[in-house]
Enzyme design. Structure first.
Site, PDB file in Angstrom:
ATOM      1  N   LYS A  10      -3.588  -5.782   1.610  1.00  0.00           N
ATOM      2  CA  LYS A  10      -4.768  -6.618   1.362  1.00  0.00           C
ATOM      3  C   LYS A  10      -4.393  -8.093   1.216  1.00  0.00           C
ATOM      4  O   LYS A  10      -5.042  -8.960   1.781  1.00  0.00           O
ATOM      5  CB  LYS A  10      -5.498  -6.171   0.080  1.00  0.00           C
ATOM      6  CG  LYS A  10      -5.962  -4.739   0.072  1.00  0.00           C
ATOM      7  CD  LYS A  10      -6.769  -4.405  -1.191  1.00  0.00           C
ATOM      8  CE  LYS A  10      -6.015  -4.602  -2.491  1.00  0.00           C
ATOM      9  NZ  LYS A  10      -4.874  -3.681  -2.686  1.00  0.00           N
ATOM     10  N   ARG A  85     -11.925  -3.554  -9.404  1.00  0.00           N
ATOM     11  CA  ARG A  85     -11.083  -2.360  -9.407  1.00  0.00           C
ATOM     12  C   ARG A  85     -11.684  -1.232 -10.227  1.00  0.00           C
ATOM     13  O   ARG A  85     -11.068  -0.164 -10.321  1.00  0.00           O
ATOM     14  CB  ARG A  85      -9.733  -2.707 -10.005  1.00  0.00           C
ATOM     15  CG  ARG A  85      -8.677  -3.092  -8.962  1.00  0.00           C
ATOM     16  CD  ARG A  85      -7.485  -3.563  -9.742  1.00  0.00           C
ATOM     17  NE  ARG A  85      -6.190  -3.317  -9.245  1.00  0.00           N
ATOM     18  CZ  ARG A  85      -5.455  -4.211  -8.580  1.00  0.00           C
ATOM     19  NH1 ARG A  85      -5.947  -5.343  -8.178  1.00  0.00           N
ATOM     20  NH2 ARG A  85      -4.223  -3.926  -8.289  1.00  0.00           N
ATOM     21  N   ARG A 124       9.144  -3.998  -1.186  1.00  0.00           N
ATOM     22  CA  ARG A 124       8.483  -5.298  -1.118  1.00  0.00           C
ATOM     23  C   ARG A 124       9.259  -6.374  -1.888  1.00  0.00           C
ATOM     24  O   ARG A 124       9.765  -6.133  -2.975  1.00  0.00           O
ATOM     25  CB  ARG A 124       7.075  -5.163  -1.708  1.00  0.00           C
ATOM     26  CG  ARG A 124       6.307  -6.471  -1.757  1.00  0.00           C
ATOM     27  CD  ARG A 124       4.842  -6.245  -1.866  1.00  0.00           C
ATOM     28  NE  ARG A 124       4.406  -5.835  -3.190  1.00  0.00           N
ATOM     29  CZ  ARG A 124       3.133  -5.673  -3.528  1.00  0.00           C
ATOM     30  NH1 ARG A 124       2.189  -5.851  -2.615  1.00  0.00           N
ATOM     31  NH2 ARG A 124       2.801  -5.294  -4.732  1.00  0.00           N
ATOM     32  N   ARG A 157       8.694  -7.755  -7.601  1.00  0.00           N
ATOM     33  CA  ARG A 157       7.755  -7.750  -8.715  1.00  0.00           C
ATOM     34  C   ARG A 157       8.168  -6.686  -9.726  1.00  0.00           C
ATOM     35  O   ARG A 157       8.576  -5.593  -9.347  1.00  0.00           O
ATOM     36  CB  ARG A 157       6.342  -7.454  -8.200  1.00  0.00           C
ATOM     37  CG  ARG A 157       5.639  -8.700  -7.693  1.00  0.00           C
ATOM     38  CD  ARG A 157       4.350  -8.386  -7.012  1.00  0.00           C
ATOM     39  NE  ARG A 157       3.497  -7.440  -7.749  1.00  0.00           N
ATOM     40  CZ  ARG A 157       2.255  -7.129  -7.387  1.00  0.00           C
ATOM     41  NH1 ARG A 157       1.732  -7.689  -6.308  1.00  0.00           N
ATOM     42  NH2 ARG A 157       1.565  -6.267  -8.069  1.00  0.00           N
ATOM     43  N   ARG A 168       0.597   3.073 -10.765  1.00  0.00           N
ATOM     44  CA  ARG A 168      -0.445   2.234 -10.165  1.00  0.00           C
ATOM     45  C   ARG A 168      -1.266   3.029  -9.152  1.00  0.00           C
ATOM     46  O   ARG A 168      -2.481   2.833  -9.030  1.00  0.00           O
ATOM     47  CB  ARG A 168       0.186   1.006  -9.503  1.00  0.00           C
ATOM     48  CG  ARG A 168       0.716   0.012 -10.541  1.00  0.00           C
ATOM     49  CD  ARG A 168       1.679  -0.982  -9.943  1.00  0.00           C
ATOM     50  NE  ARG A 168       1.061  -1.865  -8.981  1.00  0.00           N
ATOM     51  CZ  ARG A 168       1.728  -2.497  -8.013  1.00  0.00           C
ATOM     52  NH1 ARG A 168       3.030  -2.333  -7.885  1.00  0.00           N
ATOM     53  NH2 ARG A 168       1.093  -3.283  -7.184  1.00  0.00           N
TER      54      ARG A 168
END
Ligand code: AMP
Length: 213
Positions: A10, A85, A124, A157, A168
């Site tokens: 996203k 969310r 990532r 992160r 998550r």
């Protein structure tokens, strides 16, 4: 609005589309990370939720969004990324949009399998300065560990570790996935298969978003 699980792409697509349209990309995750980095009271509160992959409380998020949407650069529209969310956040957004005289024109759902999300999130790396993202295997920077765009050292992160990523994904399934039905029922949801390359997903997103412009 870009809706989908963490790691679905996203942020990458929202940044590009917002730039192309000349409107702001409004990403609550980026805003919270900025608050954490700046050490503000909001950042100190939010951090404990973020580090364990939980959602920051709805009232905190809605106050943050209300302030952001009231800024002059949001007058001509915006791309929402990672917000709402939860159902209460979606309801809060409806109220805010009504007050501001805006209308939600399109919700784009990024559809990606859980195996692919795990692969993407744990590999990532991101730039703490310009927010550009990379993947150690499938989208590495030209120089290892350094942002192509601004030369800053890349970081992983804190919430991209495997244990937190699993949490998550569970939070997404329980609290965010119900939004799909919420927007499908309104007839503004478009599903985009988001497992392909960045270029393939970009095309699909543009087709889907074009319908709302
Ligand atoms: P993201 O960068 O969108 O993956 O967000 C990173 C983290 O920030 C999430 O795991 C949550 O802890 C928090 N966060 C971001 N956006 C929201 C939101 N709309 N509601 C609640 N928590 C959020």
């Amino acid at each position: 609005m870009f809706l989908g699980p963490p790691g679905a792409g996203k942020g990458t697509q929202a940044r590009e589309l917002a730039q192309q349209w000349g409107v702001p990309q409004i990403a609550t995750g980026d805003m919270l990370r900025e608050a954490v980095a700046a050490g503000t009271p909001l950042g100190r509160d939010a951090r404990s939720y973020m580090d364990r992959g939980a959602l920051v409380p709805d009232d905190v998020i809605l106050a943050l969004i209300a302030e952001r949407l009231a800024k002059p650069d949001a007058k001509g529209g915006f791309v929402l990324d990672g917000f709402p969310r939860t159902i209460p956040q979606a309801e809060g957004l409806d109220r805010l949009l009504r007050d501001l005289g805006h209308e939600l024109t399109r919700v784009i759902f990024f559809d990606v399998s859980e195996a692919e999300l795990l692969r993407r999130l744990t590999g990532r790396r991101s730039c703490p300065n310009c927010q550009a993202t990379y993947h150690v295997v499938s989208a590495p920077p030209r120089r290892e560990g350094v942002c192509d765009r601004c030369g800053t050292a890349l970081v992983q992160r804190a919430d991209d570790s495997e244990a937190t990523v699993r949490n998550r994904l569970q939070v997404y399934a329980q609290q965010t996935a119900p939004l799909l039905e919420h927007y499908r029922a309104r007839g503004i949801l478009t599903r985009v298969p988001a497992e392909g390359s960045i270029e393939q997903v970009r095309e699909a997103v543009r087709d889907a978003a074009g319908a709302g412009r």
